[in-house]
Design an enzyme around this catalytic site. Structure first.
Site, PDB file in Angstrom:
ATOM      1  N   ASP A   1      -2.977 -18.361   0.730  1.00 19.35           N
ATOM      2  CA  ASP A   1      -3.978 -19.069  -0.092  1.00 19.35           C
ATOM      3  C   ASP A   1      -4.675 -20.143   0.728  1.00 19.35           C
ATOM      4  O   ASP A   1      -5.895 -20.300   0.690  1.00 19.35           O
ATOM      5  CB  ASP A   1      -3.344 -19.630  -1.378  1.00 19.35           C
ATOM      6  CG  ASP A   1      -2.042 -20.383  -1.147  1.00 19.35           C
ATOM      7  OD1 ASP A   1      -1.516 -20.354  -0.022  1.00 19.35           O
ATOM      8  OD2 ASP A   1      -1.555 -21.020  -2.103  1.00 19.35           O
TER       9      ASP A   1
ATOM     10  N   ASP B   1     -12.309  -8.980   4.599  1.00 18.19           N
ATOM     11  CA  ASP B   1     -13.573  -8.981   3.851  1.00 18.19           C
ATOM     12  C   ASP B   1     -14.147 -10.392   3.788  1.00 18.19           C
ATOM     13  O   ASP B   1     -15.349 -10.599   3.935  1.00 18.19           O
ATOM     14  CB  ASP B   1     -13.381  -8.450   2.417  1.00 18.19           C
ATOM     15  CG  ASP B   1     -13.625  -6.947   2.314  1.00 18.19           C
ATOM     16  OD1 ASP B   1     -13.343  -6.241   3.302  1.00 18.19           O
ATOM     17  OD2 ASP B   1     -14.097  -6.489   1.259  1.00 18.19           O
TER      18      ASP B   1
ATOM     19  N   TYR C   1       0.823  -1.209   0.000  1.00 19.38           N
ATOM     20  CA  TYR C   1       0.000   0.000   0.000  1.00 19.38           C
ATOM     21  C   TYR C   1       0.856   1.258   0.000  1.00 19.38           C
ATOM     22  O   TYR C   1       0.422   2.308  -0.447  1.00 19.38           O
ATOM     23  CB  TYR C   1      -0.892   0.035   1.251  1.00 19.38           C
ATOM     24  CG  TYR C   1      -2.203  -0.697   1.115  1.00 19.38           C
ATOM     25  CD1 TYR C   1      -2.254  -2.058   0.853  1.00 19.38           C
ATOM     26  CD2 TYR C   1      -3.405  -0.020   1.276  1.00 19.38           C
ATOM     27  CE1 TYR C   1      -3.453  -2.723   0.746  1.00 19.38           C
ATOM     28  CE2 TYR C   1      -4.614  -0.677   1.180  1.00 19.38           C
ATOM     29  CZ  TYR C   1      -4.633  -2.031   0.915  1.00 19.38           C
ATOM     30  OH  TYR C   1      -5.829  -2.678   0.814  1.00 19.38           O
TER      31      TYR C   1
ATOM     32  N   ASP D   1      -6.365  -6.907   4.354  1.00 20.71           N
ATOM     33  CA  ASP D   1      -7.498  -6.270   3.668  1.00 20.71           C
ATOM     34  C   ASP D   1      -8.406  -7.339   3.071  1.00 20.71           C
ATOM     35  O   ASP D   1      -9.624  -7.340   3.271  1.00 20.71           O
ATOM     36  CB  ASP D   1      -6.971  -5.341   2.571  1.00 20.71           C
ATOM     37  CG  ASP D   1      -8.089  -4.673   1.790  1.00 20.71           C
ATOM     38  OD1 ASP D   1      -9.047  -4.197   2.431  1.00 20.71           O
ATOM     39  OD2 ASP D   1      -8.018  -4.637   0.555  1.00 20.71           O
TER      40      ASP D   1
ATOM     41  N   LYS E   1       3.080 -15.351   2.612  1.00 17.58           N
ATOM     42  CA  LYS E   1       3.291 -16.099   1.363  1.00 17.58           C
ATOM     43  C   LYS E   1       4.785 -16.370   1.272  1.00 17.58           C
ATOM     44  O   LYS E   1       5.480 -15.943   0.333  1.00 17.58           O
ATOM     45  CB  LYS E   1       2.763 -15.268   0.176  1.00 17.58           C
ATOM     46  CG  LYS E   1       2.735 -16.005  -1.156  1.00 17.58           C
ATOM     47  CD  LYS E   1       1.668 -17.091  -1.248  1.00 17.58           C
ATOM     48  CE  LYS E   1       1.786 -17.847  -2.561  1.00 17.58           C
ATOM     49  NZ  LYS E   1       0.886 -19.021  -2.621  1.00 17.58           N
TER      50      LYS E   1
HETATM   51  C1  IPM Z   1     -10.370  -1.031   4.020  1.00 18.27           C
HETATM   52  C2  IPM Z   1     -10.550  -0.462   2.633  1.00 18.27           C
HETATM   53  C3  IPM Z   1      -9.343   0.398   2.316  1.00 18.27           C
HETATM   54  C4  IPM Z   1      -8.115  -0.460   2.398  1.00 18.27           C
HETATM   55  C5  IPM Z   1      -9.411   1.131   0.960  1.00 18.27           C
HETATM   56  C6  IPM Z   1     -10.687   1.909   0.805  1.00 18.27           C
HETATM   57  C7  IPM Z   1      -8.218   1.998   0.742  1.00 18.27           C
HETATM   58  O1  IPM Z   1     -10.745  -1.467   1.708  1.00 18.27           O
HETATM   59  O2  IPM Z   1     -10.289  -0.252   4.977  1.00 18.27           O
HETATM   60  O3  IPM Z   1     -10.333  -2.257   4.151  1.00 18.27           O
HETATM   61  O4  IPM Z   1      -7.801  -1.180   1.450  1.00 18.27           O
HETATM   62  O5  IPM Z   1      -7.456  -0.435   3.430  1.00 18.27           O
HETATM   63 MN    MN Z   2     -10.906  -3.455   2.579  1.00 18.55          MN
END
Ligand code: IPM
Ligand code: MN
Length: 355
Positions: A223, A251, A142, A247, A191
């Site tokens: 993975d 999710d 990032y 990240d 990884k």
């Molecule tokens: C999160 C979001 C952010 C990230 C984006 C919007 C930059 O997806 O907070 O998880 O990748 O950190």
């Molecule tokens: Mn995110």
């Protein structure tokens, strides 16, 4: 006590969900005799519209002089075609960096009331799960060098992942301390079969782990981890991983809890001042309709009370109110499966009633 909180509502559903959270905080303040003072600042797309850039200096200063920061969400289709350095998301990275928030805590647990919303087979989640993802937040790909150049095949774009030993040590320490307070189990995800950064990550995590004999540390390739999260999520207690893997995996973890609308997060650095935000985005498709689920943001405030202000009882009061609202069967649209649902403001009222 008085607490000064910088309020970065942002874009899309950001204003609606932070409005809910502010109302819950005010009710908690009233109940326990604290004053939570929220000062709004612009961030993201709305800041681009006003000033031409997503993270105004006044916002950074406001955050740095506050006791803590509450953030809604940034971004939307309107700003999607802007160049990378003036996109709304850049502001989020900018504020994390400016506040030196290298730790991102993302708890993902299965609420008993939401078991039916979990897409996993019933026998897999029979015993529930309760995972704390510790994501490194100010390093890795990032923040590495990026750009465009002439390569072997003509024009190419590149992003680089770099991790210093220091960055790995400090996030490992937070994760180990977290694991020590919880179930004593830490899974470090990397990884290492491919990436040099991951090999240094793995080695360094184990070095730091020697200071924490009470924590059992194991490694897992990312993975495989993606697979294990849906195969047997209960095997995880604390996870520590890099910025990008964290990240993605957070999710994934959010989906197995039933809805991404439920997951809060805390971003922390070396001081008590943190930044608290839901892990979901600005959901432009439902913005302004009063149907967003504010629970992730409300629970982010509960994390703020605990981590920034040491107000444990107040924090638990919010968490338990949310539990009881769900137990009572109240649902927002994301969790209603086409049945009757409460609006953002209605569920907020229910949470406040239950405090
Ligand atoms: C999160 C979001 C952010 C990230 C984006 C919007 C930059 O997806 O907070 O998880 O990748 O950190
Ligand atoms: Mn995110």
């Amino acid at each position: 006590m008085k607490y000064n909180i910088a309020l970065l509502a942002g874009d899309g559903i950001g204003p609606e969900i932070t409005d809910s959270a502010v109302r819950v905080m005010q009710a908690v303040g009233k109940k326990f005799g604290h004053e939570f003072i929220f000062t709004p600042y612009d961030i993201g797309g709305c800041a681009i519209d006003k000033y031409g850039y997503p993270l105004p200096e006044a916002t950074v200063e406001g955050c740095l002089s506050s006791d803590s920061v509450l953030l809604g969400a940034v971004g939307g289709p309107k700003w999607d075609t802007l160049p990378g350095d003036i996109r709304p998301e850049k502001a989020l990275l900018g504020i994390r960096a400016a506040m030196e928030l290298f730790t991102n805590l993302r708890p993902a647990k299965l609420y008993p009331a939401l078991k039916g919303d979990c897409p996993l087979r019933e026998d897999i989640v029979a015993g529930g799960f309760d995972i704390m993802i510790v994501r490194e937040l100010t390093g890795g790909i990032y923040f590495g060098e990026r750009g465009m150049r002439e390569g072997k095949w003509g024009l190419e774009a590149y992003d680089t992942e770099a991790y210093s030993k220091m960055e790995i040590e400090r996030i490992a320490r937070v994760a180990l301390q977290t694991a020590k307070k919880r179930g004593g189990k830490l899974t470090s995800i990397d990884k290492a079969n491919v990436l040099e950064t991951s090999r240094l990550w793995r080695k360094t995590v184990h070095e730091v782990a020697e200071e924490y004999p009470e924590v059992t540390v194991s490694d897992m390739l990312v993975d495989n981890a993606a697979m294990q999260l849906v195969r047997n999520p209960a095997q995880f207690d604390v996870i520590v991983t890099s910025n990008m893997f964290g990240d993605i995996l957070s999710d994934e973890a959010s989906q197995i809890t039933g809805s991404i609308g439920m997951l809060p997060s805390a971003s922390l650095g070396a001081t008590k001042r943190g930044l608290y935000e839901p892990i979901h985005g600005s959901a432009p498709d439902i913005a302004g309709k009063n149907i967003a689920n504010p629970i992730a943001t409300v629970l982010s405030c509960a994390m703020m009370l605990l981590y920034s202000f040491d107000l444990r009882e107040e924090s638990e009061c919010i968490v338990s109110a949310v539990d009881r609202v769900l137990e009572a069967g109240y649902r927002t649209a994301d969790l209603a499966h086409g049945k009757d649902f409460l609006t953002t403001t209605e569920i907020t009222e229910k949470i406040i009633e239950m405090l």
